[in-house]
Design a protein around this motif. Structure first.
Motif, PDB file in Angstrom:
ATOM      1  N   PRO A 292       0.808  -1.214   0.000  1.00 56.96           N
ATOM      2  CA  PRO A 292       0.000   0.000   0.000  1.00 56.96           C
ATOM      3  C   PRO A 292       0.847   1.273   0.000  1.00 56.96           C
ATOM      4  N   PHE A 293       0.277   2.309  -0.600  1.00 51.81           N
ATOM      5  CA  PHE A 293       0.841   3.640  -0.582  1.00 51.81           C
ATOM      6  C   PHE A 293      -0.216   4.584  -0.034  1.00 51.81           C
ATOM      7  N   ALA A 294       0.220   5.597   0.708  1.00 51.63           N
ATOM      8  CA  ALA A 294      -0.720   6.594   1.219  1.00 51.63           C
ATOM      9  C   ALA A 294      -1.270   7.407   0.049  1.00 51.63           C
ATOM     10  N   LEU A 295      -2.565   7.632   0.057  1.00 49.75           N
ATOM     11  CA  LEU A 295      -3.208   8.450  -0.979  1.00 49.75           C
ATOM     12  C   LEU A 295      -3.145   9.907  -0.511  1.00 49.75           C
ATOM     13  N   ASN A 296      -1.992  10.530  -0.760  1.00 53.12           N
ATOM     14  CA  ASN A 296      -1.809  11.940  -0.398  1.00 53.12           C
ATOM     15  C   ASN A 296      -0.905  12.593  -1.440  1.00 53.12           C
ATOM     16  N   LYS A 297      -0.860  13.920  -1.418  1.00 53.04           N
ATOM     17  CA  LYS A 297      -0.104  14.656  -2.437  1.00 53.04           C
ATOM     18  C   LYS A 297       1.374  14.296  -2.427  1.00 53.04           C
TER      19      LYS A 297
ATOM     20  N   PHE B 103      -7.586  11.971  -5.796  1.00 53.77           N
ATOM     21  CA  PHE B 103      -7.295  12.629  -4.526  1.00 53.77           C
ATOM     22  C   PHE B 103      -8.143  13.891  -4.381  1.00 53.77           C
ATOM     23  N   ASN B 104      -8.288  14.639  -5.468  1.00 49.49           N
ATOM     24  CA  ASN B 104      -9.066  15.880  -5.451  1.00 49.49           C
ATOM     25  C   ASN B 104     -10.565  15.673  -5.656  1.00 49.49           C
ATOM     26  N   ASN B 105     -10.969  14.535  -6.221  1.00 47.68           N
ATOM     27  CA  ASN B 105     -12.372  14.221  -6.512  1.00 47.68           C
ATOM     28  C   ASN B 105     -12.650  12.763  -6.136  1.00 47.68           C
ATOM     29  N   PRO B 106     -12.581  12.420  -4.850  1.00 46.53           N
ATOM     30  CA  PRO B 106     -12.681  11.001  -4.469  1.00 46.53           C
ATOM     31  C   PRO B 106     -14.023  10.389  -4.868  1.00 46.53           C
ATOM     32  N   PRO B 107     -13.984   9.134  -5.349  1.00 49.08           N
ATOM     33  CA  PRO B 107     -15.223   8.461  -5.718  1.00 49.08           C
ATOM     34  C   PRO B 107     -16.029   7.997  -4.505  1.00 49.08           C
ATOM     35  N   GLY B 108     -15.455   8.127  -3.317  1.00 47.65           N
ATOM     36  CA  GLY B 108     -16.124   7.727  -2.080  1.00 47.65           C
ATOM     37  C   GLY B 108     -15.396   8.329  -0.891  1.00 47.65           C
ATOM     38  N   LEU B 109     -15.996   8.204   0.272  1.00 49.34           N
ATOM     39  CA  LEU B 109     -15.431   8.784   1.484  1.00 49.34           C
ATOM     40  C   LEU B 109     -14.382   7.877   2.121  1.00 49.34           C
ATOM     41  N   GLY B 110     -13.399   8.484   2.761  1.00 51.97           N
ATOM     42  CA  GLY B 110     -12.454   7.745   3.587  1.00 51.97           C
ATOM     43  C   GLY B 110     -11.391   6.960   2.860  1.00 51.97           C
TER      44      GLY B 110
ATOM     45  N   ARG C  96       0.003   8.751 -12.169  1.00 50.16           N
ATOM     46  CA  ARG C  96       0.138   9.903 -11.273  1.00 50.16           C
ATOM     47  C   ARG C  96      -1.002  10.905 -11.498  1.00 50.16           C
ATOM     48  N   ASP C  97      -1.314  11.182 -12.748  1.00 50.56           N
ATOM     49  CA  ASP C  97      -2.390  12.121 -13.056  1.00 50.56           C
ATOM     50  C   ASP C  97      -3.738  11.592 -12.569  1.00 50.56           C
ATOM     51  N   ARG C  98      -3.966  10.297 -12.752  1.00 52.12           N
ATOM     52  CA  ARG C  98      -5.244   9.705 -12.337  1.00 52.12           C
ATOM     53  C   ARG C  98      -5.381   9.711 -10.816  1.00 52.12           C
TER      54      ARG C  98
END
Length: 96
Positions: A7-12, A54-61, A47-49
């Motif tokens: 896993p990788f953290a979903l952050n900038k 990250f900016n438009n998440p398909p769901g919460l959390g 990276r672009d996707r």
């Protein structure tokens, strides 16, 4: 079969370090575990996707992502369909 990277953290900070690997599949998760993956997708510009999600998440959390590079568009499409069928991610509405 689980995805090969993560896993990788979903952050900038993590997203900017990713290469646009070519043909990739990825999964978004609410934890560092591949159990309970919420979304599976494919991209030729990972990276672009990831930045888009990250900016438009398909769901919460959604906090983590997993990825896998593949050798061709056909392999990418087949692997995405295989993962959706196997993992049944809650946020995928097509290909179920």
């Amino acid at each position: 079969m689980p995805l090969k990277e993560g896993p990788f953290a979903l952050n900038k900070e993590t997203i900017v370090t990713r290469r646009n690997d070519g043909f990739c599949v990825y999964a978004l998760s609410r934890s560092a575990s591949q159990i309970g993956i919420a979304y599976v997708g494919k991209s030729t510009t990972l990276r672009d996707r990831l930045n888009y999600w990250f900016n438009n998440p398909p769901g919460l959390g959604l906090t983590h992502f997993f990825a896998e590079a593949l050798g061709s568009e056909a392999a990418m499409n087949a692997r995405e369909a295989e993962l959706i069928k196997e993992l049944k991610p809650a946020l995928n509405t097509l290909l179920k």
